[in-house]
Design an enzyme around this catalytic site. Structure first.
Site, PDB file in Angstrom:
ATOM      1  CG  HIS A   1      -0.265  -0.074   2.545  1.00  0.00           C
ATOM      2  ND1 HIS A   1       0.404   0.996   3.077  1.00  0.00           N
ATOM      3  CD2 HIS A   1      -0.164  -1.081   3.455  1.00  0.00           C
ATOM      4  CE1 HIS A   1       0.895   0.664   4.267  1.00  0.00           C
ATOM      5  NE2 HIS A   1       0.568  -0.599   4.514  1.00  0.00           N
TER       6      HIS A   1
ATOM      7  CB  CYS B   1       1.899  -3.548   5.157  1.00  0.00           C
ATOM      8  SG  CYS B   1       0.335  -4.233   5.725  1.00  0.00           S
TER       9      CYS B   1
END
Lengths: 207, 215
Positions: free
Chosen positions: B175, B191
């Site tokens: 992301h 992440c």
């Protein structure tokens, strides 16, 4: 002339046989989603692979062997050991540096995280069947050089004694030393090599 | 004087014993090894001809190729904090990213522990989201020294993940980030953070279900 041709053919047969053995081992590993290592001392390379694809490749500068010759096949990495094992930093909840970490601009700042630079440069990989691989880098820095000298001396003093002892108790072992071109490459391999990793080890064919 | 001589004699004897043991060890290594090599030697290819071996070699090589990822896929190097969008052997795009910090967070007076590593292995793009919303998990509050809220709406964060997100399972995403200055460092909670412009391109190129290899 004929003798030379036969010798060349035998050498080629040995080489392709070895390659086929490696491919068979790799096929078994490529069937699974897990990544695997191929330590090919013959080609002087270490490759991290997944599904038959090379993700990362490192060059081996030089290598040494001691002990029982081993067949080229898959071995499981049991343990990684180093003089100074990297330690995972602990986060103290609510401590101010969590917020500071998000704002820091200096790329060299120690952010209290585990990074490639924190990995050891001298370490030992222990595989099943008493196969040990020592990794060290070619370096010009003082302390790593001292460690390299220590490793060199121990290779010719400790290993004969270990051989003698293990022969008495009817056991054997394989010791391999790999020298890598730089500290960063040694650290990269340590990072990419989690415990339990499956590894194909391929030693040069003895003529 | 006599004591000195005794010490010297003992040292010489010990040195001789050490040298003998060393020689014995070397002898076992040299002669034992050649014996073992001879024992393990012999034809490697139990009667197979060169042609047969070559045929087997190309068969095995082709079989191995069938496992290679098809189409466009992602490779992430967590040590170098790099993301590669690939097609076969060709690198279509190289991006600087931020991967897991490897830090440990323990819940005060609790039993939970989190290790912020980016998972390694083979994954697939399981979701592609535009303007993703982050539902903050408990650790996000605990890390800041706060108590996880009981109210769901207090967990909603519309800013942190950027404009796009590619999910790859277990709550892990590729992301965007607010902290672009930290790209290239291992600072995330697992992440993979990507800069806005690069993220848009990665999002557009990589299809749903595309493979992700993380090492």
């Amino acid at each position: 002339m004929a003798v030379g041709t036969i010798a060349m053919k035998a050498e080629e047969i040995a080489k392709i046989s070895e390659q086929n053995k490696l491919l068979e081992n790799e096929l078994a590993l490529a069937r699974t989603p897990a990544s695997y290592m191929v330590i090919n001392v013959q080609d002087q390379t270490i490759s991290l692979k997944a599904r038959g694809m090379t993700l990362k490749k490192w060059e081996i500068k030089s290598s040494k062997f001691w002990g029982r010759p081993i067949p080229s096949k898959t071995y499981k990495l049991v343990k990684k050991s180093a003089l100074s094992q990297p330690k995972r930093p602990n986060i103290t909840p609510g401590k101010e540096d969590i917020k500071d970490r998000k704002k820091t601009k200096d790329s060299a700042t120690d952010l209290g995280v585990l990074e490639l630079k924190d990995m050891p440069v001298h370490y030992r990989l222990s595989f099943e069947n008493r196969i040990y691989i020592s990794v060290r880098p070619k370096t010009k820095r003082f302390w790593p050089t001292i460690l390299n000298i220590g490793k060199f001396i121990s290779w010719f003093t400790y290993l004969p004694l270990k051989t003698l002892w293990l022969t008495i108790i009817k056991k054997d072992f394989t010791e391999i030393e790999l020298v890598l071109p730089s500290e960063k490459e040694a650290q990269g391999i340590y990072w990419s090599f989690p415990d339990g990793h499956m590894t194909i080890i391929c030693l040069p064919i003895k003529s | 004087m006599a004591k000195k001589k005794t010490v010297l004699r003992t040292l010489i004897i010990l040195a001789c014993v050490f040298v003998c043991l060393e020689i014995a060890g070397f002898a076992i290594e040299i002669f034992g090894l050649s014996k073992k090599s001879a024992a393990e030697g012999g034809p490697l290819s139990a009667g197979e001809s060169l042609k047969e071996l070559q045929a087997k070699n190309s068969l095995l090589t082709n079989r191995l190729k069938t496992f290679l990822p098809k189409g466009i896929f992602i490779v992430i190097d967590t040590a170098g904090n790099r993301l590669y969008v690939m097609h076969g052997q060709k690198v279509l795009k190289e991006v600087v990213v931020s991967c897991g910090s490897g830090d440990i967070l323990e819940e005060p007076a609790g039993k939970r522990t989190w290790i912020f590593d980016t998972p390694r292995g083979e994954f697939n793009v399981t979701s592609k989201l535009v303007n993703p919303t982050w539902i903050k998990p408990d650790w996000a509050f605990i890390e800041e020294g706060d108590r996880p809220p009981a109210n769901y709406s207090e967990r909603i964060d519309n800013d942190s993940l950027g404009d796009y997100a590619l999910g790859f399972g277990d709550g892990y995403f590729i992301h965007g980030t607010l902290y672009t200055i930290l790209l290239g460092r291992n600072v995330t909670h697992g992440c993979v953070r990507v800069g806005d412009k690069d993220l848009k391109e990665v999002f557009q190129i990589v299809p749903m279900g595309g493979r992700i290899y993380i090492y």
